[in-house]
Design a protein around this motif. Sequence first.
Motif, short mmCIF file in Angstrom:
data_model
loop_
_atom_site.label_atom_id
_atom_site.label_comp_id
_atom_site.label_asym_id
_atom_site.label_seq_id
_atom_site.Cartn_x
_atom_site.Cartn_y
_atom_site.Cartn_z
N UNK A 115 0.53 -0.51 -0.01
CA UNK A 115 0.00 0.26 -0.15
C UNK A 115 0.87 1.36 0.00
N UNK A 116 1.78 1.40 0.69
CA UNK A 116 2.54 2.58 0.93
C UNK A 116 3.45 2.42 -0.93
N UNK B 8 -3.34 1.96 8.98
CA UNK B 8 -4.10 2.12 8.21
C UNK B 8 -4.86 2.23 8.79
N UNK B 9 -5.32 2.12 10.49
CA UNK B 9 -6.85 2.34 10.97
C UNK B 9 -7.34 3.94 10.30
N UNK B 10 -6.61 5.51 10.39
CA UNK B 10 -6.52 6.36 9.97
C UNK B 10 -7.07 6.70 8.42
N UNK C 156 0.69 5.19 5.25
CA UNK C 156 -0.06 4.79 6.67
C UNK C 156 0.38 5.56 8.20
N UNK C 157 0.87 4.84 8.84
CA UNK C 157 0.95 6.00 10.38
C UNK C 157 1.85 6.31 9.67
N UNK C 158 3.39 5.53 9.67
CA UNK C 158 5.18 5.67 9.61
C UNK C 158 6.11 5.53 8.73
N UNK C 159 7.04 6.14 8.59
CA UNK C 159 7.81 6.07 7.24
C UNK C 159 8.20 5.17 8.01
N UNK C 160 8.87 3.95 6.14
CA UNK C 160 9.59 3.34 5.75
C UNK C 160 10.57 2.46 7.11
N UNK C 161 11.28 3.38 7.80
CA UNK C 161 12.10 3.25 8.09
C UNK C 161 12.30 2.31 10.00
N UNK C 162 10.31 3.89 10.26
CA UNK C 162 10.20 3.05 11.53
C UNK C 162 8.66 1.94 11.73
#
Length: 251
Positions: free
Chosen positions: A98-99, A166-168, A105-111
């Motif tokens: 999806x990214x 992806x809840x938001x 989503x809520x965070x970037x790739x690293x996080x």
Amino acid sequence: MKLPFPILLVLSLSVQVCRAQSPGTMRQDSLAVKKPFPKYQILIPATMITYGIVSIKNEELKEVNSNMKEELWTERSHKQLSIDNYLQWAPAVAVYGLNAMGIKGAHNFRDRTIIYGLSTAIMSSIVFTGKSISKEWRPDGSNSYSFPSGHTANAFAAAEFLRREYKDVSVWYGVAGYAVAATTGYLRMYNNKHWLSDVVAGAGVGILSTDLAYYLYPSVKRIFEKKKNKPVVAVPFYSGGAVGVSLVYQF
């Protein structure tokens, strides 16, 4: 118990919906703010794990396991399906897919990668310890590493990972992830590899592991940021009898 899979699927989706509506899960995840321990959030997975543990010795719950096995695995043999070996990873793969398609989503790739690595490490440790201590025989008698179900734990850890990211954006991403996880758990019973209690406990372990990873990561990230050198995080994993180490490089 005429319709074991629909019942399992409904229970799984009910868990997902309850968690989506629970206090504290509707707020945007933040790695900069120290969050209180999610004691109410872990109540559902803790209950599922407790059910599985109690089932090991409780005769009535063991009978529930036997009834489910008879429903799914009669004297008339059926062909086993191997799709559960791949389906368990689908929700986590969906996060990166999806990214890649531009749906952030809520965070970037690293996080998100380090969060998922932490979740996998926690989940693998619990599953490995549980199998080593319980010595529960599989329904097919192949070995004594039945409790809890590693495939199911992995699938639900990934499903909760998808939901949290992806809840938001939409609740339906989480619903889809939990549906895939429930299917994985059902197939473990269909293939005569796990009891119902193994699957229920495995689902609880997976959800709990991901929730703990999201809770712990802000502290882990702060430790990383204090170091001058870019760290390499080594996280162990256990899945389907295989043990290994995943390396996560922060860049």
